[in-house]
Design a protein around this motif. Structure first.
Motif, PDB file in Angstrom:
ATOM      1  N   LEU A  29       0.832  -1.198   0.000  1.00 21.85           N
ATOM      2  CA  LEU A  29       0.000   0.000   0.000  1.00 21.85           C
ATOM      3  C   LEU A  29       0.870   1.253   0.000  1.00 21.85           C
ATOM      4  CD1 LEU A  29      -2.434  -1.121   2.864  1.00 21.85           C
ATOM      5  CD2 LEU A  29      -2.725  -1.468   0.403  1.00 21.85           C
ATOM      6  N   THR A  33      -3.310   4.817   4.675  1.00 24.26           N
ATOM      7  CA  THR A  33      -4.202   5.814   5.281  1.00 24.26           C
ATOM      8  C   THR A  33      -3.509   6.519   6.440  1.00 24.26           C
ATOM      9  OG1 THR A  33      -5.087   4.106   6.728  1.00 24.26           O
ATOM     10  CG2 THR A  33      -6.307   4.566   4.704  1.00 24.26           C
ATOM     11  N   HIS A  34      -4.027   7.679   6.753  1.00 22.45           N
ATOM     12  CA  HIS A  34      -3.594   8.347   7.977  1.00 22.45           C
ATOM     13  C   HIS A  34      -4.179   7.590   9.175  1.00 22.45           C
ATOM     14  CE1 HIS A  34      -1.078  11.797   7.853  1.00 22.45           C
ATOM     15  NE2 HIS A  34      -1.735  12.387   6.887  1.00 22.45           N
ATOM     16  N   CYS A  35      -3.561   7.771  10.334  1.00 27.26           N
ATOM     17  CA  CYS A  35      -4.030   7.045  11.508  1.00 27.26           C
ATOM     18  C   CYS A  35      -4.870   7.951  12.411  1.00 27.26           C
ATOM     19  CB  CYS A  35      -2.847   6.464  12.284  1.00 27.26           C
ATOM     20  SG  CYS A  35      -1.848   7.687  13.096  1.00 27.26           S
ATOM     21  N   HIS A 149      -4.014   2.464  15.568  1.00 28.85           N
ATOM     22  CA  HIS A 149      -4.406   2.329  14.164  1.00 28.85           C
ATOM     23  C   HIS A 149      -4.705   0.878  13.795  1.00 28.85           C
ATOM     24  CE1 HIS A 149      -3.507   3.630   9.731  1.00 28.85           C
ATOM     25  NE2 HIS A 149      -4.793   3.520   9.964  1.00 28.85           N
ATOM     26  N   PHE A 150      -4.351  -0.071  14.628  1.00 33.88           N
ATOM     27  CA  PHE A 150      -4.574  -1.467  14.244  1.00 33.88           C
ATOM     28  C   PHE A 150      -6.031  -1.894  14.487  1.00 33.88           C
ATOM     29  CE2 PHE A 150      -2.752  -1.444  18.529  1.00 33.88           C
ATOM     30  CZ  PHE A 150      -3.665  -2.194  19.249  1.00 33.88           C
TER      31      PHE A 150
ATOM     32  N   PRO B  34       1.156  -0.666  11.142  1.00 32.92           N
ATOM     33  CA  PRO B  34      -0.007   0.148  10.809  1.00 32.92           C
ATOM     34  C   PRO B  34       0.346   1.187   9.742  1.00 32.92           C
ATOM     35  CG  PRO B  34       0.340   0.035  13.187  1.00 32.92           C
ATOM     36  CD  PRO B  34       1.553  -0.540  12.547  1.00 32.92           C
ATOM     37  N   GLY B  35      -0.566   1.376   8.811  1.00 34.82           N
ATOM     38  CA  GLY B  35      -0.275   2.245   7.671  1.00 34.82           C
ATOM     39  C   GLY B  35      -0.028   3.696   8.033  1.00 34.82           C
ATOM     40  N   GLY B  36      -0.643   4.156   9.110  1.00 32.76           N
ATOM     41  CA  GLY B  36      -0.501   5.567   9.466  1.00 32.76           C
ATOM     42  C   GLY B  36       0.941   5.959   9.732  1.00 32.76           C
ATOM     43  N   THR B  58       3.476   0.279   2.727  1.00 35.35           N
ATOM     44  CA  THR B  58       3.105  -0.263   4.027  1.00 35.35           C
ATOM     45  C   THR B  58       2.231  -1.502   3.818  1.00 35.35           C
ATOM     46  OG1 THR B  58       1.888   0.134   6.096  1.00 35.35           O
ATOM     47  CG2 THR B  58       1.139   1.333   4.152  1.00 35.35           C
ATOM     48  N   HIS B  60       0.099  -2.320   6.246  1.00 34.38           N
ATOM     49  CA  HIS B  60      -0.955  -2.098   7.235  1.00 34.38           C
ATOM     50  C   HIS B  60      -1.218  -3.426   7.974  1.00 34.38           C
ATOM     51  CE1 HIS B  60      -3.928   0.059   9.436  1.00 34.38           C
ATOM     52  NE2 HIS B  60      -4.912  -0.738   9.087  1.00 34.38           N
ATOM     53  N   ILE B  61      -1.590  -3.337   9.208  1.00 30.78           N
ATOM     54  CA  ILE B  61      -1.982  -4.532   9.956  1.00 30.78           C
ATOM     55  C   ILE B  61      -3.219  -4.199  10.773  1.00 30.78           C
ATOM     56  CG2 ILE B  61       0.273  -5.653  10.114  1.00 30.78           C
ATOM     57  CD1 ILE B  61       0.522  -4.472  12.938  1.00 30.78           C
ATOM     58  N   ASP B  62      -4.024  -5.196  11.039  1.00 30.18           N
ATOM     59  CA  ASP B  62      -5.216  -4.961  11.843  1.00 30.18           C
ATOM     60  C   ASP B  62      -5.138  -5.788  13.128  1.00 30.18           C
ATOM     61  OD1 ASP B  62      -5.925  -7.558  11.170  1.00 30.18           O
ATOM     62  OD2 ASP B  62      -7.154  -6.918   9.485  1.00 30.18           O
ATOM     63  N   GLU B  63      -6.192  -5.684  13.892  1.00 30.11           N
ATOM     64  CA  GLU B  63      -6.197  -6.313  15.210  1.00 30.11           C
ATOM     65  C   GLU B  63      -6.048  -7.840  15.099  1.00 30.11           C
ATOM     66  OE1 GLU B  63      -9.510  -5.155  17.580  1.00 30.11           O
ATOM     67  OE2 GLU B  63      -8.385  -5.458  19.435  1.00 30.11           O
ATOM     68  N   VAL B  66      -2.522  -8.708  14.831  1.00 28.90           N
ATOM     69  CA  VAL B  66      -1.820  -8.522  16.104  1.00 28.90           C
ATOM     70  C   VAL B  66      -2.154  -9.652  17.074  1.00 28.90           C
ATOM     71  CG1 VAL B  66      -1.610  -7.017  18.126  1.00 28.90           C
ATOM     72  CG2 VAL B  66      -1.717  -6.018  15.841  1.00 28.90           C
ATOM     73  N   GLU B  72       0.668 -12.979   7.321  1.00 21.05           N
ATOM     74  CA  GLU B  72       0.353 -13.184   5.903  1.00 21.05           C
ATOM     75  C   GLU B  72       0.496 -11.888   5.098  1.00 21.05           C
ATOM     76  OE1 GLU B  72       0.223 -15.942   4.668  1.00 21.05           O
ATOM     77  OE2 GLU B  72      -0.761 -15.752   2.725  1.00 21.05           O
ATOM     78  N   LEU B  97       5.186  -1.428  16.761  1.00 23.72           N
ATOM     79  CA  LEU B  97       4.166  -2.367  17.232  1.00 23.72           C
ATOM     80  C   LEU B  97       4.613  -3.817  16.983  1.00 23.72           C
ATOM     81  CD1 LEU B  97       1.316  -2.683  18.364  1.00 23.72           C
ATOM     82  CD2 LEU B  97       0.434  -2.479  16.044  1.00 23.72           C
TER      83      LEU B  97
END
Lengths: 441, 406
Positions: A29, A33-35, A149-150, B34-36, B58, B60-63, B66, B72, B97
């Motif tokens: 990406l 995006t911003h966080c 942000h996650f 995280p992408g931010g 990036t 990005h990763i989500d919860e 984590v 992946e 993180l």
């Protein structure tokens, strides 16, 4: 595993019913995006009398400070508590408490915001409890806003939660019947808008626009307003909270483009104010309908990629469809309230564009030669667009407008670009690149 | 107090890594987190007047990633960048993180080794292994160890600049100044700048240069590696002021067994002599010569010599923004905080301030201020012809002294 950037990797609009259906064109990406931390800074950095302490790593705090300086002044209200490995292992609450006491000693604020970030959220410290304890100790509101942000995919929750937190500094007030608050308006001055001018004719004035450059005392006194006008959905939780705590009614007057929705907003406003605005509104409304009629023959069949704007992705796209335009790709951040309605309206007009996750320009650029839209709506590198004969339209200039005039100005903007009147830089770049024909005269 | 800053914390090693990599043309960087963080850091680089030339992505990763330890997204992103862009190297940077939750990034990459053509270089500290100098040093060393390739032979009359990164204040102008001086004085050509404006392929070919010039201490291990691997000699230089510039030319000439152009050197020396005489005359009338300097170690050292030894100013405080480099003996204050800067300004009321923007902001009394380092508060740089280094840099400082000294 073979990777190929293709619109086939995306869902079509008809397949979008949950945020997870909005896919990215790629795994890699750019820029992302911003966080929510950025959103919190956006919402709080202009509030005088409020100090904000960002708790996180060097880079989270460093870049937030850089943003706050850019947005306001060097002597802004943002501070940093930088966590080191010892804070991660043993906890940072005691140090953060000391930092808050120091800020209180140096600046004497009326409220302090604790803004947590990804690392303190993952270590699981209870900053809400710390904020409550510091509130008692310092006798000022100390508010915790969580911006990891996650758990989300944009800065929007940071704005929402910061605005919501500010409800806690508000105090009950005697109601002033001719005062309103504008909640959520963060682009340009609301006083220049059609909505504000109209309210002015009926003797209403604005007590507070939030977020904006204001003093915390204005926020404390916000419940004096007889009405909250919510001009952006990010302020809806705050409006709900104010209704619960202080009984302040609100109407939603978002930055809609479709005249049916603007009609409904004014109708709601008329009901709450118990007055008719028809006489004042009629000319602006008629001007919009005239403009739409005039624009349709010129815009019919023109295709577009929706990138971003200060408005709602699907509502803007639906309006452009009503003008006869054809969406090819709509980039969206999330699904918000009423998006299902706008999506259905686009589908009902016979369009079923692809939907891509926002803030991921790099793979889309590879597809420009194939999809060749007439317009790109939003921010993108003009060089990359002009190479493919795509005309760029940003709606920034209209960002402070609310009401029929917003839609009218959007159409004017599109027609000016089509006519070559706007964006002289782009026209110049097209000529310099040897493609003068790409900016149509 | 520890941890609290009003302006900027000392940038972390992770920030140093990103800064050192971001100005390499065609470098492919994947930030795992995280992408931010990535979006913010890209914008942050613009605010220190840096130009990004790399391709940075990036995951990005989500919860779920984590909580479940799902890697992946990293795996797919590496495979995608490798297949779509076919870069020779991919630099993978773990976010703070990822570092905190202890994801085994190297393990993921090891499992991919048979599926990826690019060589993958990882940075896993997450920003917890030291300040930005650690990150810059690590990148420069890694480039020397893993990217630079053997050359058929050394190319005469060429050199590399090592340690000029986009966190250096006015880096573009300084590079141009040094290149111009070494061209005019010795007829040399710069082969590669580690790490501004050069491509990955130019870095690969850097072993063919006849000499390496190290501009900041973070580059020494890089130069030592190049010396060990390819027999490339190196010198250290930080040409702030006339003498340091002449010393650089002399050292380069000696190392390459060359003689500097006499006419050029005489002209520069004569101009320097006149400027120094004029400035000393002017400074004799100054009410105070008290001077405070802040910045990175190399800059602070070089400025203290120029301003103190050549111009006769009184260096009352020299504040270094990072940890003491190995071997540094000077009585500077290392890891200087905002409070240290405020204290130095309050204590000495200096007439001359040369430092980062935070130091300059601390002074409200009338004095001459010159920003020589980041962090930057609001200054926007668009020109590339106003160096701080070299003869022109020294001339410009003296011009400011003559016009603006209080």
């Amino acid at each position: 595993m073979q990777f190929e950037y293709s619109l086939d990797n995306l869902n079509r609009l008809s397949q979008i019913s949950a945020p997870k259906h909005i896919k990215s064109l790629s795994n890699a990406l750019y820029p992302g995006t911003h966080c929510p931390l950025f959103g919190a800074a956006l919402a709080a950095c202009e509030v005088e009398g409020l100090e904000a302490l960002v708790i996180g790593t060097d880079e989270c705090t460093y870049y937030t400070q850089a943003f706050a300086i850019d947005r306001t002044t060097v002597d802004n209200n943002f501070w940093s508590y930088t966590m080191d490995h010892s804070d991660v292992v043993f906890g940072s609450a005691a140090h953060v408490g000391d930092a808050v006491r120091e800020i209180h000693r140096v600046r004497g604020p009326r409220a302090i915001l604790l803004v947590t970030t990804c690392v303190p959220e993952i270590t699981g410290e209870n900053f809400d409890a710390l904020a409550a304890s510091l509130t008692d100790e310092l006798a000022i509101p100390v508010l915790a806003v969580h911006t990891e942000h996650f758990r989300c995919n944009s800065h929007i929750s940071g704005i929402e939660n910061t605005l919501l937190a500010l409800a806690e500094v508000m105090q009950p007030q005697p109601i002033e019947p001719k005062k309103v608050n504008i909640l959520g308006h963060r682009f340009g001055s609301i006083t220049e808008s059609e909505l504000f001018r109209l309210l002015g004719t009926r003797g209403y004035s604005i007590h507070l626009t939030l977020p904006s450059k204001c003093h915390i005392q204005d926020i404390e006194a916000a419940p004096m307003a007889a009405l909250n006008i919510v001009s952006d959905f990010t302020a809806l939780p705050l409006a709900e909270r104010m209704r619960e705590r202080f009984g302040t009614p609100y109407v939603v007057f978002d930055k809609f483009l479709n005249p049916r929705r603007i009609d409904q907003c004014y109708s709601d406003l008329e009901a709450v104010l118990d007055t008719s605005l028809e006489r004042e509104l009629a000319p602006a409304r008629q001007a919009l309908f005239d403009k739409m009629e005039a624009a349709r023959p010129l815009l019919r069949g023109k295709s577009f990629i929706y990138g971003n704007s200060v408005m709602a992705a699907f509502e803007v796209s639906e309006f452009l469809c009503e003008l006869g335009m054809t969406p090819i790709v709509i980039q969206a951040r999330d699904l918000y309230k009423n998006d299902d309605v706008y999506i259905q309206e686009i589908l009902d007009q016979g369009h079923d564009p692809h939907v891509a996750s926002i803030a991921n320009i790099a793979p889309l650029r590879k597809l420009y030669p194939m999809i060749k839209p007439n317009f790109y709506i939003g921010h993108e590198n003009p060089h990359d667009l002009i190479k493919h004969g795509i005309q760029q339209v940003t709606f920034d200039a209209a960002s402070s407008r609310v009401g029929y005039e917003l839609s009218t100005s959007i159409i004017d903007n599109l027609l000016d670009i089509l006519d070559g009147k706007k964006n002289p830089m782009l026209a110049m770049m097209g000529a310099a690149a040897g493609h003068p024909g790409e900016v149509k005269k | 107090m520890s941890g609290l800053t009003k302006f900027f914390p000392t940038p972390s090693d992770k920030m140093g890594v990103l800064w050192a990599l971001s100005a390499i043309k065609g470098a492919y960087i994947i930030e795992y987190g995280p992408g931010g963080t990535t979006h913010y850091s890209m914008e942050g680089i613009f605010k220190i007047n840096g130009e990004i030339l790399s391709n940075t992505y990036t995951t990005h990763i989500d919860e779920d990633d984590v909580v479940m330890g799902d890697t992946e997204k990293l795996r797919k992103t590496i495979l995608e960048v490798d297949q779509v862009y076919r870069p020779p190297y991919i630099f993978v940077i773990a976010s703070s993180l990822i570092s905190v939750i202890g994801t085994d990034v190297d393990g993921v990459i090891h499992a991919l080794k048979d599926q990826v053509n690019a060589r993958i270089i990882t940075y896993q500290s997450g920003g917890f292994k030291g300040d930005y100098t650690v990150g810059v040093r690590r990148v420069l060393s890694d480039l020397a160890e893993h990217v630079v390739q053997p050359a058929d032979c050394k190319v005469e009359g060429t050199y590399n600049l090592i340690g000029c990164c986009l966190d250096d204040y006015r880096y573009a102008a300084n590079i141009r100044a040094i290149q111009s001086i070494l061209s005019d004085a010795l007829g040399l050509r710069c082969q590669c700048v580690f790490t501004v404006g050069c491509s990955i392929h130019e870095i690969e070919a850097a072993s063919s240069a006849s000499l390496n010039i190290v501009l900041r201490h973070e580059g020494r291990s890089c130069a030592e590696t190049l010396a060990r691997r390819f027999g490339s000699p190196y010198i250290n230089a930080h040409p702030i002021g006339y003498q340091a510039t002449i010393d650089m030319i002399t050292a380069v000439a000696k190392s390459l067994n060359l003689v500097p152009d006499v006419q050029y050197m005489d002209a520069q020396r004569e101009h320097a002599r006149r400027c120094l005489m004029q400035s000393k005359g002017h400074l004799r009338r100054a009410a105070s010569k008290s001077t405070v300097i802040s910045g990175g170690y190399d800059a602070v050292l070089a400025y203290s010599r120029f301003l103190g030894d050549e111009l006769g100013l009184s260096i009352d405080a020299a504040l270094v923004n990072h940890v003491r480099p190995e071997g540094a003996q000077e009585p500077f204050l290392f890891k200087a905080t905002e409070a240290d800067k405020q204290l130095a300004v309050s204590k000495y009321s200096p007439a001359f301030l040369f430092g980062d923007a935070v130091l300059l902001h601390a002074a409200v009394h009338p004095c001459l201020k010159r920003q020589i380092q980041n962090p930057n508060l609001q200054r926007v740089i668009t020109t590339t012809h106003k160096p701080h280094m070299g003869f022109d840099g020294a001339n410009d400082i003296i011009e400011q002294l003559l016009n603006d000294a209080v």
